[in-house]
Design a protein around this motif. Structure first.
Motif, short mmCIF file in Angstrom:
data_model
loop_
_atom_site.label_atom_id
_atom_site.label_comp_id
_atom_site.label_asym_id
_atom_site.label_seq_id
_atom_site.Cartn_x
_atom_site.Cartn_y
_atom_site.Cartn_z
N SER A 138 61.74 15.01 6.86
CA SER A 138 60.32 15.31 6.64
C SER A 138 60.03 15.79 5.23
N TYR A 170 54.95 19.36 6.76
CA TYR A 170 53.76 18.75 7.37
C TYR A 170 52.53 19.03 6.51
N SER A 194 52.76 16.96 3.30
CA SER A 194 53.00 15.53 3.51
C SER A 194 52.06 14.66 2.67
#
Length: 609
Positions: free
Chosen positions: A242, A472, A475
């Motif tokens: 991620s 996140y 991102s």
């Protein structure tokens, strides 16, 4: 009981695979063959004699490089490695599915690489593919059974195939020399076979190579975490995949990601590669990861030079040793040759073209203090939480007196950013160049994570979950799979910009199937042909480029529409400003439809009244 069976009885969870030198040599010969013989650089000569001479030199250098680089080696695959790989494949695929199927961006280089790949896809016919596969199996069979004469025969047939059966017509050397062509053969593998099922114009089939590279990269991270609990290791693996910079480049066809994978293998085993002699390191699987790097991308040179510098320091660091064995010096020369030659041979061919921009360093760029805050900002935004682990992990390498690893850490950290800043200061912090620091990030972070896992497991787990949350937030992906404009760019706009062309063309096919269409508003052409072939729709169409620094106002749009041909009934305007859909009923045109996406880029369809 032989040694192999004794080993397997003691280590039941590992499967050991051994490759003898004949087979390793054949693999290296095949790799070089793809890069410099099947790829017709050697035909770039003004005379037949020059072409023949260059081909002979290339074959000779192939044999020399493959001989010096090859040795027997073994590698191990764990009992559950396949299952773990499939789990990570699913996780990375889930995180990137929308991006993998998103439209081709406007600008950037993905359309260029897809074009090159499609040239190979449509160049190869099934009979040529079957013939080439048979030759490849013949080469492998000859090497596996250690048949010297069969190996010579198979190599000869492969060279003859490259000379007489590659069917290149009107070779554009500027195209095949702009980037190393080697990886294009692998990029074309899945689309080539997919074309026998369906037309290959599907975005995802061109993004498989970077996607698989990232899955394998995360799998390697998983295997290098010293923890028995697979759930916690998976959570850390999710944190790795991620990482914002990896999320961005997992789903776009560029040449860097396979190189990053190989660099990571090298970084995680850098100590052995720097300390061991030529005979020993050529028995390590990660030696082959190192020597393949030079085939993939010309910008990998700082990594390769960093390795050479560090190895020379490590191998000849003893001040008391006044005289060195000539064999040691010769063997170190062989190491340097094998590592750098694939890159240098590509540069030799590339420099034959006067149209290629070379490396033009400007020392004064490094004296500009304003670039360093930009560089630090790029590290945080692109590496996320791992930037902090990277710093602490580097200090831990120093504390543990891991001399080789720390030396490589420092040299690579200096050379990679400096190389690109020296060339063009505007590229400071550019994400495609920072990608080559990811292996260093993983190496240093893994050292620290393993220490935390052994001492503070709960804290380690909490940090991993926090990183996932942070990534996140950082991102670069929108919910619809498009990438955020200007991400990874700081001093110049070199970003990919995503426009809803696929959705727009589908609507046009349904509503203006037989009308002539003008596409305008962009200063750089969009790869429209890909989507017309995808939709199997070929209307009369044209592209009218505009000035990059245009003043996008009502008068500009009016003049643009006024200049359209009388038989053109539809104009698709590629916007830069978001207020243009207010300009309706201009010069006989009115707005029929406005298309947008989560990147907030608009396409306006004007129809003639």
């Amino acid at each position: 009981m032989d040694q192999n069976h004794q080993y397997l009885s003691q280590h039941e969870q590992n499967h050991v695979f051994r490759l003898h030198r004949f087979f390793t040599f054949s693999i290296l010969f095949f790799i070089f063959f793809l890069a410099y013989i099947l790829t017709p650089y050697w035909q770039h000569s003004s005379s037949l004699a020059g072409t023949v001479l260059l081909l002979m030199i290339t074959i000779g250098l192939n044999l020399l490089w493959s001989t010096w680089a090859s040795n027997h080696f073994q590698f191990r695959i764990g009992k559950n490695d396949g299952l773990i790989f499939l789990i990570l494949f699913f996780i990375v695929g889930l995180l990137n599915f929308r991006a993998l199927t998103a439209v081709i961006p406007w600008r950037g280089d993905e359309d260029y690489h897809i074009t090159i790949t499609l040239q190979i896809v449509y160049l190869w016919r099934l009979k040529w593919i079957i013939f080439f596969v048979c030759l490849s199996f013949f080469l492998g069979f000859s090497a596996w059974y250690k048949s010297k004469w069969l190996l010579i025969i198979s190599m000869t047939f492969m060279i003859l195939y490259a000379i007489f059966f590659n069917h290149y017509h009107d070779i554009n050397y500027i195209t095949i020399l702009r980037y190393p062509y080697f990886q294009s053969w692998f990029n074309a593998l899945i689309p080539t076979f997919y074309k026998y099922i369906h037309a290959p114009e599907r975005e995802i089939v061109f993004r498989i190579v970077p996607f698989i590279s990232v899955v394998t990269l995360v799998w390697i991270c998983y295997k290098n975490l010293n923890l028995k609990n697979p759930v916690v290791k998976l959570i850390w693996s999710v944190a790795f995949c991620s990482m914002p910079i990896l999320i961005y480049y997992t789903s776009i066809l560029y040449l860097e990601m396979p190189a990053v994978l190989l660099m990571t293998l090298v970084c995680l085993h850098i100590r052995e590669l720097l300390y061991d002699d030529m005979q020993t390191i050529s028995t390590h699987p990660y030696w082959y990861a190192l020597i393949f790097i030079g085939f993939l991308k010309e910008t990998t040179i700082p990594f390769l030079v960093s390795f050479v510098i560090c190895r020379l320091i490590i191998r000849f660091r003893h001040p008391r040793k006044k005289r060195y064995d000539p064999n040691d010096v010769f063997n170190e020369g062989k190491v340097i040759f094998v590592v750098l030659f694939p890159f240098l041979y590509y540069i030799f061919f590339r420099n034959q073209s006067i149209d290629m921009r070379g490396f033009s360093p400007q020392i004064s760029n490094l004296m500009n203090l304003s670039i360093y805050p930009v560089l630090l900002r790029s590290f945080f935004e692109q590496f996320g939480g791992f930037f902090l682990l990277f710093i602490v992990g580097g200090l831990l390498l120093w504390q543990k007196r891991e001399t080789a690893s720390f030396l490589f850490y420092i040299v690579l950290l200096i050379l990679v950013p400096s190389f690109h800043i020296l060339d063009n200061i505007d590229y400071t912090g550019y994400s495609r160049f920072n990608l080559f620091l990811v292996p260093l990030i993983i190496m240093a972070s893994t050292v620290l994570i393993n220490k935390m896992i052994n001492k503070k497991r709960i804290l380690s787990l909490m940090i991993a979950l926090a990183f996932i949350g942070l990534h996140y937030r950082l991102s670069p992906l929108n919910g619809d799979g498009t990438k955020k404009p200007y991400w990874g760019n700081y001093l110049i706009d070199t970003s990919e910009h995503y426009y809803p062309y696929r959705k727009t063309l589908l609507w046009l096919k349904e509503n203006h199937h037989n009308d002539e269409i003008l596409f305008t508003g962009m200063y750089y052409p969009y790869y429209l042909g890909f989507y017309f072939r995808q939709l199997e729709w070929y209307p009369t169409r044209s592209i009218q480029l505009v000035d990059q620094n245009r003043n996008e106002n009502k008068e500009f749009i009016e003049n643009l529409l006024e200049s359209t041909k009388p038989n053109c009934h539809v104009v698709v305007y590629h916007t830069r400003n978001h207020h243009l859909f207010e300009y309706d009923h201009l010069n006989g045109f009115s707005i029929e439809k406005v298309f947008t996406n989560q990147s907030q880029n608009y396409l306006i369809v004007y129809g003639r009244q």
